[in-house]
Structure formats: structure tokens, C-alpha cells
Motif scaffolding. Sequence first.
Motif, mmCIF file in Angstrom:
data_model
loop_
_atom_site.group_PDB
_atom_site.id
_atom_site.type_symbol
_atom_site.label_atom_id
_atom_site.label_comp_id
_atom_site.label_asym_id
_atom_site.label_seq_id
_atom_site.Cartn_x
_atom_site.Cartn_y
_atom_site.Cartn_z
ATOM 1 N N PHE A 46 100.870 61.677 -19.012
ATOM 2 C CA PHE A 46 100.125 60.885 -19.984
ATOM 3 C C PHE A 46 98.656 61.278 -20.006
ATOM 4 C CE2 PHE A 46 98.759 57.370 -22.415
ATOM 5 C CZ PHE A 46 97.672 56.797 -21.796
ATOM 6 N N VAL A 47 98.076 61.291 -21.202
ATOM 7 C CA VAL A 47 96.660 61.599 -21.363
ATOM 8 C C VAL A 47 95.906 60.396 -21.948
ATOM 9 C CG1 VAL A 47 94.983 63.067 -22.542
ATOM 10 C CG2 VAL A 47 97.085 64.064 -21.634
ATOM 11 N N ALA A 48 96.349 59.927 -23.102
ATOM 12 C CA ALA A 48 95.651 58.822 -23.769
ATOM 13 C C ALA A 48 96.581 58.193 -24.791
ATOM 14 C CB ALA A 48 94.387 59.321 -24.457
ATOM 15 N N ALA A 49 96.280 56.962 -25.183
ATOM 16 C CA ALA A 49 97.086 56.286 -26.192
ATOM 17 C C ALA A 49 96.234 55.285 -26.944
ATOM 18 C CB ALA A 49 98.285 55.590 -25.557
ATOM 19 N N ILE A 50 96.673 54.988 -28.160
ATOM 20 C CA ILE A 50 95.946 54.023 -28.990
ATOM 21 C C ILE A 50 96.947 53.179 -29.756
ATOM 22 C CG2 ILE A 50 95.706 55.676 -30.909
ATOM 23 C CD1 ILE A 50 92.900 54.395 -31.394
ATOM 24 N N ALA A 51 96.658 51.897 -29.846
ATOM 25 C CA ALA A 51 97.520 50.976 -30.572
ATOM 26 C C ALA A 51 97.369 51.161 -32.073
ATOM 27 C CB ALA A 51 97.162 49.536 -30.195
ATOM 28 N N TRP A 52 98.332 50.644 -32.824
ATOM 29 C CA TRP A 52 98.250 50.700 -34.278
ATOM 30 C C TRP A 52 96.971 50.029 -34.763
ATOM 31 C CZ3 TRP A 52 99.368 52.747 -38.664
ATOM 32 C CH2 TRP A 52 99.234 52.023 -39.856
ATOM 33 N N SER A 53 96.613 48.915 -34.157
ATOM 34 C CA SER A 53 95.424 48.184 -34.571
ATOM 35 C C SER A 53 94.136 48.939 -34.273
ATOM 36 C CB SER A 53 95.370 46.828 -33.864
ATOM 37 O OG SER A 53 95.161 47.026 -32.472
ATOM 38 N N GLY A 54 94.220 49.875 -33.316
ATOM 39 C CA GLY A 54 93.012 50.574 -32.887
ATOM 40 C C GLY A 54 92.199 49.777 -31.890
ATOM 41 N N ARG A 55 92.580 48.523 -31.643
ATOM 42 C CA ARG A 55 91.790 47.674 -30.749
ATOM 43 C C ARG A 55 92.069 47.930 -29.274
ATOM 44 N NH1 ARG A 55 93.041 43.695 -34.836
ATOM 45 N NH2 ARG A 55 94.899 43.113 -33.646
ATOM 46 N N ASN A 56 93.184 48.580 -28.986
ATOM 47 C CA ASN A 56 93.568 48.797 -27.592
ATOM 48 C C ASN A 56 93.802 50.280 -27.346
ATOM 49 O OD1 ASN A 56 94.132 48.070 -25.005
ATOM 50 N ND2 ASN A 56 96.204 47.374 -25.410
ATOM 51 N N THR A 57 93.215 50.788 -26.279
ATOM 52 C CA THR A 57 93.385 52.185 -25.895
ATOM 53 C C THR A 57 93.638 52.256 -24.390
ATOM 54 O OG1 THR A 57 91.011 52.505 -25.540
ATOM 55 C CG2 THR A 57 91.866 53.027 -27.731
ATOM 56 N N ASP A 58 94.158 53.388 -23.963
ATOM 57 C CA ASP A 58 94.370 53.616 -22.530
ATOM 58 C C ASP A 58 94.176 55.095 -22.261
ATOM 59 O OD1 ASP A 58 96.877 52.283 -20.188
ATOM 60 O OD2 ASP A 58 94.886 53.158 -19.881
ATOM 61 N N TYR A 59 93.708 55.408 -21.069
ATOM 62 C CA TYR A 59 93.430 56.787 -20.696
ATOM 63 C C TYR A 59 93.958 57.076 -19.296
ATOM 64 C CZ TYR A 59 90.080 56.558 -24.558
ATOM 65 O OH TYR A 59 89.494 56.405 -25.790
ATOM 66 N N ALA A 60 94.348 58.339 -19.076
ATOM 67 C CA ALA A 60 94.734 58.759 -17.739
ATOM 68 C C ALA A 60 93.529 58.681 -16.813
ATOM 69 C CB ALA A 60 95.278 60.177 -17.774
ATOM 70 N N ASP A 61 93.758 58.210 -15.600
ATOM 71 C CA ASP A 61 92.648 58.090 -14.653
ATOM 72 C C ASP A 61 91.961 59.422 -14.424
ATOM 73 O OD1 ASP A 61 94.303 55.618 -12.511
ATOM 74 O OD2 ASP A 61 93.114 55.396 -14.349
ATOM 75 N N SER A 62 92.742 60.499 -14.421
ATOM 76 C CA SER A 62 92.179 61.815 -14.129
ATOM 77 C C SER A 62 91.223 62.306 -15.201
ATOM 78 C CB SER A 62 93.303 62.830 -13.947
ATOM 79 O OG SER A 62 94.053 62.962 -15.144
ATOM 80 N N MET A 63 91.318 61.706 -16.386
ATOM 81 C CA MET A 63 90.484 62.175 -17.487
ATOM 82 C C MET A 63 89.563 61.078 -18.034
ATOM 83 S SD MET A 63 92.985 64.734 -19.607
ATOM 84 C CE MET A 63 91.617 65.639 -20.327
#
Length: 125
Positions: A46-63
Motif C-alpha cells: 500500500f502507498v496511499a488512498a483517498i475516499a470518494w468524498s476526498g475528506r479522508n486519506t491514508d498513507y503508508a508509514d514509510s512514505m
Amino acid sequence: QVQLVESGGGLVQAGGSLSLSCAAAGGISSYALGWFRQAPGKEREFVAAIAWSGRNTDYADSMKGRLSISRVNAKRSVYLQMNSLLPEDTAVYYCAATISRGDWVGTKSDEYTYWGQGTQVTVSS
């Protein structure tokens, strides 16, 4: 038929930046989107992700701290800005989508239904 097309990969020197794009086409109207990568001889991660709303994101700790993910739903596109790239960031980067509304994001590859073909990112030392 849903299609995801990545673009923006290439060769960059360590410390440089790249911006990846993922454009969606076909029968998908609302979706969460994630970026994953796979280096030779390694598992997809996993690297990164974003919700449809754009309000929620997540990132890999390493990056974390080196990435920024955003989206423009009117253009059916998601963007991944990568800064301060390291040689260990060299991999094929894939975008993946799954039907979703709201604020959900997924960090596991099996949470995503549709996948792009990938774009190569090479970081030279």
C-alpha cells in the motif's frame, strides 16, 4: 467495463519529485481509490488512498510526509504527488478503485476491485 489508466511515471534522481495520475473510465461513478506499488521480488504494498468524498486519506508509514493524494471527481482523476524520492521507492505503481461513497478508504489490495496496468517509477541514486 471499468478502466483505470495510470500516467506520470518515469526516471528521476533521488530527492526529486513525480506526480502520478489515475484516470477512470467506464461503468464506475463513485469510488474510493488507492495506490499500491510492487518492486521486483517483493510483494505489492500500500502507498496511499483517498475516499470518494476526498475528506479522508491514508498513507503508508514509510512514505508519510513525502506524499500528497488528491482527486477531481469531475475529471474522474486522482493524483499522487511524490516528493523526496528515494531509490527504494523504485517500483511499478498501480492505482486501484472500488465502488464506494463517503469517507471510506482501504489500505489492503483485496479491498479493491479494479486495477490499472501500472506505471514504472525509477529513482536513481
